[in-house]
Every structure is written in C-alpha cells, then in structure tokens.
Scaffold this active site. Structure first.
Site, PDB file in Angstrom:
ATOM      1  N   HIS A 119       0.898  -1.013   0.152  1.00  0.00           N
ATOM      2  CA  HIS A 119      -0.114   0.097   0.118  1.00  0.00           C
ATOM      3  C   HIS A 119       1.027   1.424   0.001  1.00  0.00           C
ATOM      4  CE1 HIS A 119      -2.077   3.285   2.392  1.00  0.00           C
ATOM      5  NE2 HIS A 119      -2.708   3.019   1.254  1.00  0.00           N
ATOM      6  N   SER A 120       0.636   2.224  -0.828  1.00  0.00           N
ATOM      7  CA  SER A 120       1.258   3.443  -0.911  1.00  0.00           C
ATOM      8  C   SER A 120       2.784   3.270  -1.094  1.00  0.00           C
ATOM      9  CB  SER A 120       0.682   4.305   0.283  1.00  0.00           C
ATOM     10  OG  SER A 120       1.260   5.520   0.130  1.00  0.00           O
ATOM     11  N   LEU A 121       3.608   3.761  -0.036  1.00  0.00           N
ATOM     12  CA  LEU A 121       5.140   3.333   0.023  1.00  0.00           C
ATOM     13  C   LEU A 121       5.262   2.036  -0.318  1.00  0.00           C
ATOM     14  CD1 LEU A 121       8.100   4.007   0.433  1.00  0.00           C
ATOM     15  CD2 LEU A 121       7.464   3.617   2.999  1.00  0.00           C
TER      16      LEU A 121
END
Length: 283
Positions: free
Chosen positions: A97-99
């Site tokens: 998720h994300s990073l």
C-alpha cells in the site's frame, strides 16, 4: 494472528503473520508512517495464503536505523531482500500500500526471480522529481536532517489525542486510525510516545527522475494488479494513466474509498486481490 520477530544482520523487524502457513507466500508492505496493522482489516479474507505483514524499519515495533543513518526508500529494498532470505522464501507475492506499493514494484524489477506477482494499492511506481531540482532536494534534505536532531520530540498527551492526530493526517476512518495508532504508540509510565522514528519525517535526499521510475516499471515481468480508490490520491491515478503501458502484464481495479481503502473497505479490495492471486497461482 501471530506477532513475530525477524532478525536481520544489523536490526530486528517485527511483523504480523496470519492465514495458512502452508499456503502461497505473501509479503505485505505498508505505507509511510503506517505499520503492519494496515493489513489487519483484510486478514480474514486471506485464509488460504501465508501472509507476513512487516513493520518496515523505523515503523511500528521494528528497530530504527542507527543514529548516524537516515531513511532513503531504496534502502528498504535491501531490508526486504534480507527479510525474504531469513524467512527462507524462494518466491512470494508482494502486496503493498502506498510506499509499500512503490517498494513492491521496485523490488519486483530488481529481483524478478523471487516475485510471483505484485499488488499495488494506491501506488503505481516511484514518486519522481525533475533532475534539475537535485541540488535543491539535497539541500532541503540535509537541512531537515540536522534540524530534527535539535528539536524536542513531541509526545501525544493521550491515546485519544494520538488517534485524533492520525485522523487529521489522512483520509481514513476512526477504526482504521485506531488500529494504526495502537501499533505505533507505547506508554511509558504516564506518558505516551510514538514508536515511529521521527527521522522518517525528514525530506528525502533525492527522488528518482521519471525516466528512472519508468525503467523500473518496464523491468517488472510478473503479473501486476493496481487498485485505486475512487476518492484516492489524484497523483496516483495520474501515474496509472501515464505509466500503465509500461507494465506488460497489468490488471487495473477500482473500489470505493480513499487512500486507505484497504482498511476502510477491506472486503471489496480483498475480493479483487483474491481473484487476482487465484488466477496467478493457477499459472
């Protein structure tokens, strides 16, 4: 669900492990300033897979980098490599998720022989800046790193205030914020203290350029699923549209929710992931 410790050469990482220990292996990587609890809401939907959701270095219950070190996102790639070696996993799926999604794409490009598939939630390759800004980026980074050493750490006055602060930092439900804060906070006597290394808040030393980011994405050879929220980050949706042709085997999905849709709307997100993994595992 087990809370486990994974000892690398120079530091120890913490993780949550759930699902079927004999099932296909999945390494789950959370977003910046989040932690392994990011994947707790989806855990019940993955009973057939062996999922290890790790606290990245500097986050959650994992160790911080040494006092003379800092955080560049590419350094986590080495941590992941060593982590998989310690786990003894020859191959696995990456769920980020994300990073964590950015790291998943970069790792899959760097060590393609280890990765069966990649799922990126609210991410689509590295964030970038123009090469002409390199000197400015480095200057801001050095100044921010030196400045943070001179600042007194701020402690939340209560658990409730910490949850409120987390809610102000992002678009997620209170139940989701509470999960993240529970793992990112500890009580010392009457005081509360953030577990997260505050050096994570300093400015990145250098971001990749767009051609570098594109080169990583073009090097990803495994199947990829990218999931965005219909109320998620506009920049992520823009990256998907601009870069989607770079990945040879790409599936796209969207679900109701913002940047943390996998926590706030776990059933819908997990449905896309389960279907993708089931198809990939049959190949």
């Amino acid at each position: 669900m087990q809370d486990i410790q994974i000892k690398l050469k120079h530091l120890t990482l913490s993780a949550l492990r759930f699902g079927n220990p004999d099932g296909p292996k999945v390494l789950a990587l959370h977003g910046w300033l989040d932690n392994a609890a990011s994947f707790v809401p989806m855990a019940e939907y993955f009973p057939d897979w062996d999922v290890v959701a790790v606290d990245l270095t500097g986050h959650g219950h994992s160790a911080h980098r040494s006092a003379d070190a800092h955080y560049h996102f590419l350094d986590w790639v080495q941590d992941i490599r060593e982590l998989l070696n310690v786990l003894g996993w020859q191959q696995c799926h990456l769920l980020g998720h994300s990073l964590g999604g950015i790291l998943s794409s970069v790792y899959a490009a760097t060590f393609p022989e280890q990765i069966i598939s990649v799922v990126m939630i609210e991410a689509f390759g590295p964030l970038t800046k123009e090469a002409a800004t390199s000197a400015e980026q480095l200057r801001e980074s050095v100044v921010s790193r030196l400045a943070i050493d001179d600042k007194t750490a701020r402690h939340p006055p209560s658990f409730a205030k910490a949850v409120t602060a987390r809610l102000l930092a992002g678009d997620l439900k209170k139940t989701s914020a509470t999960l993240l804060v529970e793992r990112n906070l500890r009580q010392l006597g009457r005081e509360w203290e953030w577990r997260t290394d505050r050096r994570l808040r300093t400015v990145s030393s250098l971001r990749l350029t767009e051609p570098q980011a594109e080169a990583f994405l073009m090097a990803v050879t495994c199947p990829v699923l990218a999931i965005t929220g219909n109320k998620g980050f506009e920049k992520v949706r823009g990256n998907v549209q601009r870069r989607k042709a770079l990945i040879a085997d790409l599936s796209l999905a969207q679900a109701e929710g913002g940047h943390h849709l996998h926590m706030d709307n776990p059933g819908a997100v997990a449905k896309h992931i389960r279907s993708f993994w089931q198809q990939v595992d049959k190949l």
